[in-house]
Design a protein around this motif. Structure first.
Motif, PDB file in Angstrom:
ATOM      1  N   MET A   1       0.838  -1.187   0.000  1.00 47.61           N
ATOM      2  CA  MET A   1       0.000   0.000   0.000  1.00 47.61           C
ATOM      3  C   MET A   1       0.875   1.239   0.000  1.00 47.61           C
ATOM      4  SD  MET A   1      -3.062  -1.035   2.622  1.00 47.61           S
ATOM      5  CE  MET A   1      -1.932  -1.700   3.840  1.00 47.61           C
ATOM      6  N   ASN A   2       0.591   2.158  -0.910  1.00 45.30           N
ATOM      7  CA  ASN A   2       1.308   3.415  -1.040  1.00 45.30           C
ATOM      8  C   ASN A   2       0.395   4.569  -0.672  1.00 45.30           C
ATOM      9  OD1 ASN A   2       4.145   3.432  -2.481  1.00 45.30           O
ATOM     10  ND2 ASN A   2       2.998   1.715  -3.337  1.00 45.30           N
ATOM     11  N   PHE A   3       0.870   5.462   0.201  1.00 48.54           N
ATOM     12  CA  PHE A   3       0.096   6.626   0.590  1.00 48.54           C
ATOM     13  C   PHE A   3       0.901   7.874   0.275  1.00 48.54           C
ATOM     14  CE2 PHE A   3      -1.402   3.523   3.997  1.00 48.54           C
ATOM     15  CZ  PHE A   3      -2.431   3.051   3.186  1.00 48.54           C
ATOM     16  N   GLY A   4       0.344   8.735  -0.585  1.00 46.33           N
ATOM     17  CA  GLY A   4       1.069   9.901  -1.043  1.00 46.33           C
ATOM     18  C   GLY A   4       0.815  11.135  -0.211  1.00 46.33           C
ATOM     19  N   SER A   5       1.620  12.155  -0.457  1.00 46.03           N
ATOM     20  CA  SER A   5       1.648  13.374   0.334  1.00 46.03           C
ATOM     21  C   SER A   5       0.370  14.186   0.203  1.00 46.03           C
ATOM     22  CB  SER A   5       2.852  14.217  -0.110  1.00 46.03           C
ATOM     23  OG  SER A   5       3.042  15.314   0.736  1.00 46.03           O
ATOM     24  N   SER A   6      -0.040  14.799   1.308  1.00 43.46           N
ATOM     25  CA  SER A   6      -1.164  15.742   1.300  1.00 43.46           C
ATOM     26  C   SER A   6      -0.994  16.697   2.459  1.00 43.46           C
ATOM     27  CB  SER A   6      -2.506  15.007   1.413  1.00 43.46           C
ATOM     28  OG  SER A   6      -2.592  14.305   2.641  1.00 43.46           O
ATOM     29  N   LEU A   7      -1.484  17.927   2.284  1.00 40.37           N
ATOM     30  CA  LEU A   7      -1.370  18.954   3.308  1.00 40.37           C
ATOM     31  C   LEU A   7      -2.378  18.742   4.418  1.00 40.37           C
ATOM     32  CD1 LEU A   7      -0.978  22.126   1.064  1.00 40.37           C
ATOM     33  CD2 LEU A   7       0.736  21.272   2.664  1.00 40.37           C
ATOM     34  N   THR A   8      -2.022  19.177   5.610  1.00 41.36           N
ATOM     35  CA  THR A   8      -2.959  19.245   6.721  1.00 41.36           C
ATOM     36  C   THR A   8      -3.856  20.462   6.503  1.00 41.36           C
ATOM     37  OG1 THR A   8      -1.349  18.265   8.236  1.00 41.36           O
ATOM     38  CG2 THR A   8      -3.168  19.509   9.217  1.00 41.36           C
ATOM     39  N   GLN A   9      -5.159  20.261   6.583  1.00 37.99           N
ATOM     40  CA  GLN A   9      -6.107  21.363   6.457  1.00 37.99           C
ATOM     41  C   GLN A   9      -6.286  22.010   7.820  1.00 37.99           C
ATOM     42  OE1 GLN A   9      -9.841  20.258   4.702  1.00 37.99           O
ATOM     43  NE2 GLN A   9     -10.647  22.334   4.667  1.00 37.99           N
ATOM     44  N   VAL A  10      -6.097  23.335   7.893  1.00 31.53           N
ATOM     45  CA  VAL A  10      -6.148  24.051   9.163  1.00 31.53           C
ATOM     46  C   VAL A  10      -7.345  24.983   9.174  1.00 31.53           C
ATOM     47  CG1 VAL A  10      -4.948  25.633  10.719  1.00 31.53           C
ATOM     48  CG2 VAL A  10      -3.647  23.920   9.426  1.00 31.53           C
ATOM     49  N   LEU A  11      -8.175  24.871  10.210  1.00 27.27           N
ATOM     50  CA  LEU A  11      -9.327  25.751  10.403  1.00 27.27           C
ATOM     51  C   LEU A  11      -9.121  26.542  11.686  1.00 27.27           C
ATOM     52  CD1 LEU A  11     -12.238  23.233   9.656  1.00 27.27           C
ATOM     53  CD2 LEU A  11     -11.068  24.739   8.039  1.00 27.27           C
TER      54      LEU A  11
END
Length: 336
Positions: A1-11
């Motif tokens: 399983m490969n999991f690619g990069s993503s930004l943390t969403q900040v509220l």
């Protein structure tokens, strides 16, 4: 399983009008990732309680959201992050206790609605972690935490991370493209794409392939760590200023990198072997995070969920002048 990069969403949570926005944002994220109405409703409830809790005991703070890729489907992670004086965690988890004049059912209800709940609080502030998965998803939670933020909330981020899992093996990549913005992201993404094709190739070979893929870009710094639980061992190779360390409850050790620029020029690459690492934490971070931190300054934090650790390191040690990525992995004898 490969999991690619993503930004943390900040509220940002600074007044009561933002509670509804947090609820809707979290619920929409859940629905986008296949949660049915009942499970998306749980996400909405937890988001409301977390945002309300920030205002009750801290006055202001942030909610951090991200999806959690799974073998099938996804989970939702929500963290409440603040910099207020700490609170009595055990008391706040007891139904009927309140520091804000309310009925005081929030945190107890949250812990019952979530598959993963963890919290750390001291005089510097608190971080509350929740993870929710669809009811039919019975796979165990992965004890991995990621906090990734671009400079000034730019949609482009020059940092990337990538994780791959294969039975008892984990392979982790962090790249920091030189500078920040679109060109830095293009460089880092080129390296990530190469890594994803063969994440369990020998680290030096993977580095060489990434180096070729990043030629013609700005280049960047890189670190690759490969953990094999069956051998109780970790291999590490780094070029440039990606920080990395192994942390046990009573000690920590830095992982050695070589100078140079991947996609540009470096003199040599050597993978280092580290034995008897089961039960330790692997932390990798870009230079958007200060390097002078010590988990022993946070009593008990080493035993908290890796996502809590990543959020606290970002909260307290982000330089504020570059993209920042923090990856925390619990190296476990059985990592399902």
């Amino acid at each position: 399983m490969n999991f690619g990069s993503s930004l943390t969403q900040v509220l940002m949570i600074e007044d009561s009008s933002q509670i509804g926005h947090a609820r809707r944002t979290a619920q929409n994220l859940a629905q986008e990732h296949g949660f049915d109405s009942t499970d998306a409703g749980r996400v909405a409830l937890v988001a409301t309680e977390l945002a309300s809790n920030i205002l009750k005991h801290a006055g202001r703070g942030e909610m951090h959201l991200r999806s959690l890729p799974r073998a099938s489907g996804a989970g939702i992670e929500m963290l409440a992050v603040d910099r207020a004086q700490g609170f009595d965690v055990q008391a706040c988890l007891t139904d009927g206790f309140s520091t804000g004049g309310t009925q005081g059912i929030g945190l107890g209800a949250v812990s019952r609605q979530t598959e993963v709940f963890d919290v750390y609080a001291d005089s510097r502030g608190s971080v509350l972690l929740t993870r929710l998965y669809p009811r039919q998803d019975k796979a165990p939670d992965r004890r991995v935490g990621i906090s990734q933020h671009s400079l000034r909330n730019d949609p482009a981020c020059g940092d990337v991370w990538h994780l791959a899992f294969d039975g008892p093996r984990i392979s982790a990549l962090v790249i920091d493209g030189l500078g920040h913005g679109e060109e830095a992201e293009r460089a880092a993404r080129a390296g990530e794409k190469s890594f994803a094709r063969s994440p369990f190739a020998s680290p030096v070979l993977a580095l060489e392939e990434i180096h070729l893929a990043m030629m013609g870009t700005r280049g960047g710094a890189l670190a690759i760590a490969q953990f094999d639980a069956s051998r109780d061992a970790l291999k590490f190779v780094g070029i440039g200023n990606i920080g990395a360390c192994l942390i046990a409850p009573d000690k920590s050790r830095g992982l050695a990198s070589h100078p140079g620029i991947v996609g540009g020029q470096y003199r040599k690459a050597q993978a280092f072997d580290y034995a008897q690492v089961n039960g330790q934490l692997l932390i990798m971070y870009s230079d958007g995070l200060q390097s002078r931190w010590n988990l022993q300054d946070y009593p008990g934090l080493v035993h908290r969920h890796p996502a809590v650790i990543a959020a606290i390191l970002h909260r307290d040690f982000c330089r504020g002048r570059d993209d920042v990525t923090v990856v925390v992995i619990a190296l476990e004898a059985v990592h399902a």
